[in-house]
Design a protein around this motif. Structure first.
Motif, PDB file in Angstrom:
ATOM      1  N   UNK A 231       0.902  -1.331   0.059  1.00  0.00           N
ATOM      2  CA  UNK A 231       0.135  -0.365   0.133  1.00  0.00           C
ATOM      3  C   UNK A 231       0.817   1.427  -0.115  1.00  0.00           C
ATOM      4  N   UNK A 232       1.956   1.207   0.616  1.00  0.00           N
ATOM      5  CA  UNK A 232       2.820   2.431   1.006  1.00  0.00           C
ATOM      6  C   UNK A 232       3.380   2.322  -0.712  1.00  0.00           C
ATOM      7  N   UNK A 233       3.785   1.428  -1.427  1.00  0.00           N
ATOM      8  CA  UNK A 233       4.220   1.574  -2.861  1.00  0.00           C
ATOM      9  C   UNK A 233       3.221   2.435  -3.769  1.00  0.00           C
ATOM     10  N   UNK A 234       2.145   2.008  -3.473  1.00  0.00           N
ATOM     11  CA  UNK A 234       0.945   2.523  -4.185  1.00  0.00           C
ATOM     12  C   UNK A 234       0.639   4.085  -3.909  1.00  0.00           C
ATOM     13  N   UNK A 235       0.512   4.383  -2.439  1.00  0.00           N
ATOM     14  CA  UNK A 235       0.078   5.541  -2.141  1.00  0.00           C
ATOM     15  C   UNK A 235       1.139   6.541  -1.435  1.00  0.00           C
ATOM     16  N   UNK A 236       2.493   5.907  -1.221  1.00  0.00           N
ATOM     17  CA  UNK A 236       3.274   6.674  -0.457  1.00  0.00           C
ATOM     18  C   UNK A 236       3.817   8.280  -1.011  1.00  0.00           C
ATOM     19  N   UNK A 237       4.011   8.168  -2.276  1.00  0.00           N
ATOM     20  CA  UNK A 237       4.139   9.687  -2.986  1.00  0.00           C
ATOM     21  C   UNK A 237       3.045  10.541  -2.781  1.00  0.00           C
ATOM     22  N   UNK A 238       1.840   9.982  -2.819  1.00  0.00           N
ATOM     23  CA  UNK A 238       0.751  11.033  -2.800  1.00  0.00           C
ATOM     24  C   UNK A 238       0.444  11.465  -1.163  1.00  0.00           C
ATOM     25  N   UNK A 239       0.948  10.464  -0.144  1.00  0.00           N
ATOM     26  CA  UNK A 239       0.849  10.740   1.182  1.00  0.00           C
ATOM     27  C   UNK A 239       1.805  11.853   1.639  1.00  0.00           C
ATOM     28  N   UNK A 240       2.890  11.728   1.047  1.00  0.00           N
ATOM     29  CA  UNK A 240       4.193  12.205   1.620  1.00  0.00           C
ATOM     30  C   UNK A 240       4.352  13.711   0.688  1.00  0.00           C
ATOM     31  N   UNK A 241       4.023  13.463  -0.504  1.00  0.00           N
ATOM     32  CA  UNK A 241       4.053  14.619  -1.542  1.00  0.00           C
ATOM     33  C   UNK A 241       5.496  15.076  -1.658  1.00  0.00           C
ATOM     34  N   UNK A 242       5.956  16.094  -1.670  1.00  0.00           N
ATOM     35  CA  UNK A 242       7.459  16.440  -1.898  1.00  0.00           C
ATOM     36  C   UNK A 242       7.988  16.031  -3.059  1.00  0.00           C
ATOM     37  N   UNK A 243       9.350  15.646  -3.077  1.00  0.00           N
ATOM     38  CA  UNK A 243      10.252  15.357  -4.266  1.00  0.00           C
ATOM     39  C   UNK A 243       9.586  14.052  -4.770  1.00  0.00           C
ATOM     40  N   UNK A 244       9.137  12.999  -4.027  1.00  0.00           N
ATOM     41  CA  UNK A 244       8.736  11.733  -4.459  1.00  0.00           C
ATOM     42  C   UNK A 244       7.284  12.041  -5.379  1.00  0.00           C
ATOM     43  N   UNK A 245       6.634  12.869  -4.849  1.00  0.00           N
ATOM     44  CA  UNK A 245       5.380  13.512  -5.561  1.00  0.00           C
ATOM     45  C   UNK A 245       5.615  13.769  -6.934  1.00  0.00           C
ATOM     46  N   UNK A 246       6.405  14.906  -6.818  1.00  0.00           N
ATOM     47  CA  UNK A 246       6.889  15.661  -8.072  1.00  0.00           C
ATOM     48  C   UNK A 246       7.521  14.593  -9.347  1.00  0.00           C
ATOM     49  N   UNK A 247       8.067  13.608  -8.598  1.00  0.00           N
ATOM     50  CA  UNK A 247       8.537  12.526  -9.715  1.00  0.00           C
ATOM     51  C   UNK A 247       7.649  11.640 -10.200  1.00  0.00           C
ATOM     52  N   UNK A 248       6.582  11.317  -9.334  1.00  0.00           N
ATOM     53  CA  UNK A 248       5.827  10.180  -9.647  1.00  0.00           C
ATOM     54  C   UNK A 248       4.380  10.277 -10.054  1.00  0.00           C
ATOM     55  N   UNK A 249       3.880  11.450  -9.721  1.00  0.00           N
ATOM     56  CA  UNK A 249       2.609  11.928  -9.993  1.00  0.00           C
ATOM     57  C   UNK A 249       2.345  13.031 -11.010  1.00  0.00           C
ATOM     58  N   UNK A 250       2.291  12.399 -12.009  1.00  0.00           N
ATOM     59  CA  UNK A 250       2.131  13.484 -13.343  1.00  0.00           C
ATOM     60  C   UNK A 250       1.762  12.694 -14.404  1.00  0.00           C
TER      61      UNK A 250
END
Length: 182
Positions: A85-104
């Motif tokens: 679940x963290x692999x799926x949702x981690x970037x969206x939960x934490x946002x920041x650099x990981x979110x910028x890399x993965x959510x687009x």
């Protein structure tokens, strides 16, 4: 479950207890205004960031879903997200650099679908609970006096807070992508 005829009412919702109905009424209005704030945005607009440390509108939308999913697990299953679940949702939960890399690269419909899917699950779970459940106290954020009502209020409050960021970002979209089309 957004009943547009009753979006401006905080009242009973058939099939739910009174306090859960009122919480849902507020969640419905918050979601309605969120959807209004992103209406018509293109993928490019959803991916826009104002600077190298900001979140995109798309990542904030996915954050709403991730937070709600995490609270479903915490309040209904009494657990945190597991590794998958963290692999799926981690970037969206934490946002920041990981979110910028993965959510687009996603269209608005993608985010709306996920938000609706997670919210529908929340509503299914709320049907199983009573008002007394809202007042059950559990440790939360290292506080011993929290209850489920506060936890779900936080889900609502988090969306309202970040929706302000969405509106701020939308007003600052560069002219060249302000009226883009997917």
């Amino acid at each position: 479950m957004l009943d547009m005829d009753k979006i401006f009412l905080i009242s009973d919702i058939p099939g739910y207890t009174p306090q859960i109905s009122r919480l849902m009424s507020m969640m419905n209005y918050a979601r309605y205004t969120t959807f209004q704030s992103v209406q018509g945005l293109t993928t490019e607009q959803l991916d826009f960031t104002i600077d190298s440390t900001s979140n995109s509108i798309g990542s904030l939308l996915l954050h709403f879903a991730a937070v709600e999913y995490a609270y479903q697990l915490y309040t209904f299953e009494h657990r945190d997200l597991n590794e998958d679940e963290m692999k799926k949702w981690g970037a969206a939960l934490d946002l920041g650099e990981l979110g910028r890399e993965q959510i687009k690269g996603n269209k608005l419909e993608y985010y709306i679908h996920i938000l609706n899917e997670i919210r529908d699950k929340t509503y299914d779970l709320f049907k199983l609970k009573t008002d007394e459940w809202l007042y059950e106290e559990h440790e939360f954020w290292n506080q011993k006096t929290s209850n489920y009502y506060f936890m779900w209020f936080h889900v609502l409050e988090d969306e309202i807070n970040h929706r302000g960021q969405i509106r701020w970002l939308r007003k600052r979209l560069p002219i060249d992508i302000r009226s883009g089309k997917d």
